[in-house]
Design an enzyme around this catalytic site. Structure first.
Site, short mmCIF file in Angstrom:
data_model
loop_
_atom_site.label_atom_id
_atom_site.label_comp_id
_atom_site.label_asym_id
_atom_site.label_seq_id
_atom_site.Cartn_x
_atom_site.Cartn_y
_atom_site.Cartn_z
N CYS A 166 14.98 -38.41 -26.36
CA CYS A 166 15.04 -36.85 -25.80
C CYS A 166 16.16 -36.35 -27.05
O CYS A 166 15.37 -36.01 -28.01
CB CYS A 166 15.64 -36.83 -24.42
SG CYS A 166 16.91 -37.93 -24.21
N SER A 167 17.22 -35.90 -26.37
CA SER A 167 17.99 -35.04 -27.70
C SER A 167 19.44 -35.44 -27.39
O SER A 167 20.40 -34.56 -27.43
CB SER A 167 17.73 -33.60 -27.67
OG SER A 167 18.05 -33.32 -26.05
N CYS A 168 19.71 -36.56 -26.97
CA CYS A 168 21.35 -37.09 -26.81
C CYS A 168 21.97 -36.69 -28.07
O CYS A 168 21.73 -36.86 -29.17
CB CYS A 168 21.42 -38.55 -26.46
SG CYS A 168 20.56 -39.08 -24.91
N CYS A 219 17.91 -39.11 -31.71
CA CYS A 219 17.67 -39.56 -30.55
C CYS A 219 16.19 -39.66 -30.24
O CYS A 219 15.21 -38.50 -30.12
CB CYS A 219 18.04 -38.70 -29.30
SG CYS A 219 17.58 -39.46 -27.76
FE FE Z 1 18.26 -38.44 -25.49
#
Ligand code: FE
Length: 201
Positions: free
Chosen positions: A91-93, A88
């Protein structure tokens, strides 16, 4: 284990190392086990794999997994010629219902920026050196799309049960930073081949 024991001994003293271990356990064992069961089912049931590739969210829900952070799943399947890896960049999906908590490196700016520019280089740093002929595809997760990689089924697992296969599947192999190693022949089979002259093993 020693860190967990020290918690018991010291009663109430929270050892950061022990906390790490608990989080690590959740990241490696509890969360990704759901994804591992999805992969094992896909390996053993071609009709399930087909449904998974057509509508991953629905097929994953068949096994009872879904909900928050897993609403819009896409499954990509590694083959002899294509290797998929997930990131991602924003961000950190991450697909929580099938993989649990994202590992720290998944959230790091280094991974998020570099895997897009130099996927082979990043994979090599994970110990995953791919054949030059294998095409690497990088998938960028968003809140709308979260990916699960079906790693290639390791050689030597032809007779394994779905449950045994699920135990083999690692979190990183479902993100795409790891390739599952071939499995050594079980010792019970050695006698059958001892004087067969096959020499294949
Ligand atoms: Fe994300």
């Amino acid at each position: 284990m020693r860190a967990l024991e020290s918690i018991l001994i010291d009663k109430g003293y929270v050892d950061p190392a022990a906390l790490d271990e608990i989080i690590d356990t959740y990241q490696h064992d509890v969360g990704p086990r759901n994804g591992a069961r999805v992969v094992a089912r896909a390996w053993t049931d071609p009709a399930y794999l087909e449904r998974l590739l057509a509508d991953a969210t629905a097929a994953i829900a068949e096994l009872g997994y879904g909900g928050r952070q897993g609403e819009h799943m896409v499954v990509v399947e590694n083959t002899d010629t294509t290797h998929h890896v997930v990131v991602c960049t924003l961000c950190s999906c991450y697909p929580w219902p099938v993989l649990g908590l994202p590992p720290a490196w998944y959230k790091s700016p280094a991974y998020r920026s570099r895997v897009v520019i130099d996927p082979r280089g990043v994979l090599a740093e994970f110990g995953t050196v791919l054949d030059p002929e294998v095409e690497v595809r990088v998938w960028d997760s968003t809140a709308e799309l979260r990916y699960l990689v079906i790693p290639r089924r390791p050689a030597g697992t032809e007779d394994w049960t779905e449950e045994q296969l699920a135990d083999l599947v690692t979190r990183n192999s479902m993100i795409g930073t790891e390739v599952l190693a071939p499995v050594a022949a079980p010792t019970v089979g050695i006698r059958d081949h001892a004087d067969g002259g096959g020499g294949a093993s």
